[in-house]
Design a protein around this motif. Sequence first.
Motif, mmCIF file in Angstrom:
data_model
loop_
_atom_site.group_PDB
_atom_site.id
_atom_site.type_symbol
_atom_site.label_atom_id
_atom_site.label_comp_id
_atom_site.label_asym_id
_atom_site.label_seq_id
_atom_site.Cartn_x
_atom_site.Cartn_y
_atom_site.Cartn_z
ATOM 1 N N GLU A 161 0.842 -1.206 0.000
ATOM 2 C CA GLU A 161 0.000 0.000 0.000
ATOM 3 C C GLU A 161 0.873 1.251 0.000
ATOM 4 O O GLU A 161 1.773 1.396 0.827
ATOM 5 C CB GLU A 161 -0.932 0.033 1.202
ATOM 6 C CG GLU A 161 -1.860 1.249 1.187
ATOM 7 C CD GLU A 161 -2.815 1.298 2.361
ATOM 8 O OE1 GLU A 161 -3.609 2.255 2.431
ATOM 9 O OE2 GLU A 161 -2.758 0.393 3.215
ATOM 10 N N TYR A 162 0.597 2.130 -0.957
ATOM 11 C CA TYR A 162 1.253 3.430 -1.054
ATOM 12 C C TYR A 162 0.164 4.484 -0.883
ATOM 13 O O TYR A 162 -0.766 4.550 -1.695
ATOM 14 C CB TYR A 162 1.920 3.625 -2.414
ATOM 15 C CG TYR A 162 2.918 2.560 -2.795
ATOM 16 C CD1 TYR A 162 4.291 2.770 -2.661
ATOM 17 C CD2 TYR A 162 2.490 1.333 -3.322
ATOM 18 C CE1 TYR A 162 5.206 1.804 -3.032
ATOM 19 C CE2 TYR A 162 3.394 0.359 -3.691
ATOM 20 C CZ TYR A 162 4.753 0.599 -3.544
ATOM 21 O OH TYR A 162 5.665 -0.371 -3.909
ATOM 22 N N PHE A 163 0.260 5.291 0.147
ATOM 23 C CA PHE A 163 -0.741 6.321 0.391
ATOM 24 C C PHE A 163 -0.054 7.679 0.258
ATOM 25 O O PHE A 163 0.785 8.052 1.082
ATOM 26 C CB PHE A 163 -1.356 6.168 1.783
ATOM 27 C CG PHE A 163 -2.649 6.914 1.954
ATOM 28 C CD1 PHE A 163 -3.867 6.275 1.754
ATOM 29 C CD2 PHE A 163 -2.657 8.260 2.295
ATOM 30 C CE1 PHE A 163 -5.062 6.971 1.894
ATOM 31 C CE2 PHE A 163 -3.836 8.959 2.439
ATOM 32 C CZ PHE A 163 -5.058 8.311 2.240
ATOM 33 N N CYS A 164 -0.379 8.404 -0.806
ATOM 34 C CA CYS A 164 0.313 9.652 -1.138
ATOM 35 C C CYS A 164 -0.624 10.847 -0.955
ATOM 36 O O CYS A 164 -1.699 10.889 -1.541
ATOM 37 C CB CYS A 164 0.821 9.609 -2.575
ATOM 38 S SG CYS A 164 1.962 8.239 -2.877
ATOM 39 N N VAL A 165 -0.176 11.813 -0.162
ATOM 40 C CA VAL A 165 -0.969 13.014 0.119
ATOM 41 C C VAL A 165 -0.259 14.234 -0.441
ATOM 42 O O VAL A 165 0.924 14.477 -0.145
ATOM 43 C CB VAL A 165 -1.191 13.181 1.638
ATOM 44 C CG1 VAL A 165 -1.878 14.516 1.935
ATOM 45 C CG2 VAL A 165 -2.015 12.025 2.191
#
Length: 446
Positions: free
Chosen positions: A213-217
């Motif tokens: 999982e890659y969560f980019c903000v």
Amino acid sequence: MFRRIKLSQFSVFSQNYTTKVELDASLKENFDAKVYKPRKHPGTTRIKLAAIPPDIQKAIKIILDDSNANSLYQDSLKLGNYLRSRLLPPEEGDIDKKAAKIYDSVSKRVYSKITKELTQQEQEDVNKKIKTSVFNILKKNIYSWANIAYDKSTSLQYLMVRAAPDYAILLRVLDEIKKKYPDYKPRSFFDFGSGVGTGTWAVNTFWQNEIYEYFCVDTSPAMHDLARLILCHGKENLEMPLKGYFQRQFLPASTDLKYNIVLSAFSLFELPNMKSRLETIQKLWNKTEDFLVVIENGSNSGFQIVNEAREFVLNLPEGKNNGYAFSPCPNDSVCPRYLEHKTPCNFLMKYETLPYIAKDVQAEIFSYVILKKGKRPVDDPQWPRIVRAPIVRSGHTICRLCTKHGELKEMIFSKGKYDQTTYRCARSSNWGDSLPIRDCENLKSI
């Protein structure tokens, strides 16, 4: 908010020619058996020069060609210079104090020239002129800070000028984790201020087959579009090849989800004050399962932001998600450079520029801290960190070190007073390396 130390305990470098050290005993057998060579001892930085991976470079070239980015090159250089020289936004209280001081000074000067008693109207006119003067002086002396609105054009400029150094620095910093924990397998990654996606490129260099999982903000939709396009090899209609890749404009409200590695790289400058920066660090720390990584440029301002984050986390109340300084600090004490604004704790990383621009090797100064959840292991060697380039002379080397006691030491390693392995380890070390040595308290002073 931050811990205090007595100024008498602080100096740029406390010269210490009377303390003798020796090689970490746990490494002696490995050095004797030639498992380690002094020039590649376990404390050395493994990544000394980095270039963006070829597949990413190819995607960037396609995007820049399609966007006619040649016309943006000069503007990209200006953006790069601005980002390096940027100052922190002034705090509201600081502006008020400065305004009051200026008002005091201008009032005294104006009224000292008035020799007659003023009418009420004249008094109002004088006060109006004083306020105008104060406002004009403040405009000249207060840094005009503004966050950067990254539209499509500005995002392309950022890609051209910052992708290469950002990626190289991230690789250098994340390798600290990989080097110490070669079997570590993070399952999730959270990138605050993800920009063009350099954080994702860097973690994939080490753990692409491990992360699910890659969560980019990032607040900029243009940055998100650009990051996705790069991962899709520069082709808009191609399906995203990276599974578990998510993008959001704002930090999620939920505090339940945690991520193994949480990153904030070159992002906290965009927040308007220290309060918002620390609130963000608190949220990021709450989302951290293992490591929180904070990186900024190596200027005084960049170092101040990194040190704010470090002090904030290390000063959380007992039991509130406590952690310790994993790197570069060998201690959890107050940073011995905290009060020394002219000498930020920073490091240097070399990188290859994008060949699309002009193939070249350049260097970038950066400040960083890696904070790890939990308590510092009892077997952590806490080797001192070399915080300035060693001075190599004939027959001796001078190393400037930050020690596990939270002190800055300048030590001379000479052929005559040290064994060959210790001497050669010191002589072959560079700025940013850890020296695999321990204090020898039982030895006589030299």
